[in-house]
Scaffold this active site. Structure first.
Site, PDB file in Angstrom:
ATOM      1  N   MET A   1      24.694   4.243  -5.895  1.00 22.24           N
ATOM      2  CA  MET A   1      23.357   4.653  -6.231  1.00 22.24           C
ATOM      3  C   MET A   1      24.651   5.862  -7.768  1.00 22.24           C
ATOM      4  O   MET A   1      25.042   6.108  -7.798  1.00 22.24           O
ATOM      5  CB  MET A   1      22.748   5.892  -6.088  1.00 22.24           C
ATOM      6  CG  MET A   1      21.701   6.472  -7.430  1.00 22.24           C
ATOM      7  SD  MET A   1      20.736   7.518  -6.947  1.00 22.24           S
ATOM      8  CE  MET A   1      20.824   8.282  -4.781  1.00 22.24           C
ATOM      9  N   PRO A   2      24.408   4.562  -8.810  1.00 22.07           N
ATOM     10  CA  PRO A   2      25.153   5.614 -10.204  1.00 22.07           C
ATOM     11  C   PRO A   2      24.780   6.222 -10.729  1.00 22.07           C
ATOM     12  O   PRO A   2      23.303   6.427 -11.214  1.00 22.07           O
ATOM     13  CB  PRO A   2      25.733   4.428 -11.380  1.00 22.07           C
ATOM     14  CG  PRO A   2      25.233   3.300 -10.642  1.00 22.07           C
ATOM     15  CD  PRO A   2      24.082   3.531  -8.763  1.00 22.07           C
ATOM     16  N   ILE A   3      25.586   7.199 -11.047  1.00 21.42           N
ATOM     17  CA  ILE A   3      24.610   8.958 -12.107  1.00 21.42           C
ATOM     18  C   ILE A   3      24.982   8.507 -12.878  1.00 21.42           C
ATOM     19  O   ILE A   3      26.366   9.408 -13.460  1.00 21.42           O
ATOM     20  CB  ILE A   3      24.657  10.157 -11.052  1.00 21.42           C
ATOM     21  CG1 ILE A   3      24.000   9.382  -9.683  1.00 21.42           C
ATOM     22  CG2 ILE A   3      24.236  10.452 -11.730  1.00 21.42           C
ATOM     23  CD1 ILE A   3      23.530  10.780  -9.135  1.00 21.42           C
ATOM     24  N   ARG A  40      20.210   6.653 -11.813  1.00 21.32           N
ATOM     25  CA  ARG A  40      19.876   7.476 -12.637  1.00 21.32           C
ATOM     26  C   ARG A  40      20.838   8.029 -13.233  1.00 21.32           C
ATOM     27  O   ARG A  40      21.935   8.229 -13.427  1.00 21.32           O
ATOM     28  CB  ARG A  40      19.953   8.559 -10.915  1.00 21.32           C
ATOM     29  CG  ARG A  40      19.837   8.014 -10.102  1.00 21.32           C
ATOM     30  CD  ARG A  40      18.078   8.263  -9.523  1.00 21.32           C
ATOM     31  NE  ARG A  40      17.870   8.282  -8.603  1.00 21.32           N
ATOM     32  CZ  ARG A  40      17.613   7.024  -8.302  1.00 21.32           C
ATOM     33  NH1 ARG A  40      17.378   6.024  -9.016  1.00 21.32           N
ATOM     34  NH2 ARG A  40      17.060   6.654  -6.584  1.00 21.32           N
TER      35      ARG A  40
END
Length: 60
Positions: A1-3, A40
């Site tokens: 999940m890239p933030i 995100r």
């Protein structure tokens, strides 16, 4: 999940911040080939009195 974390000076309109979030999300989806739901984006608005450049605050 890239933030993705973004810091900007406060004072922008809500629609501008929403547009930024949408466009950054699209860029991450296209470059990392992930689903939009996995991305995100966190936007932190900093007051000008707490943002320094060249040794002075932005509100000086």
């Amino acid at each position: 999940m890239p933030i993705v974390q973004i810091s900007i000076l406060e004072g922008r309109e809500k629609h501008q911040v929403a547009g930024l979030i949408a466009e950054v999300t699209d860029a991450v989806v296209n470059s990392l080939l992930v689903k939009k739901e996995q991305v995100r984006v966190l936007v932190t608005e900093i007051p000008a009195s707490h943002w320094g450049a060249g040794g002075v605050t932005k509100d000086q």
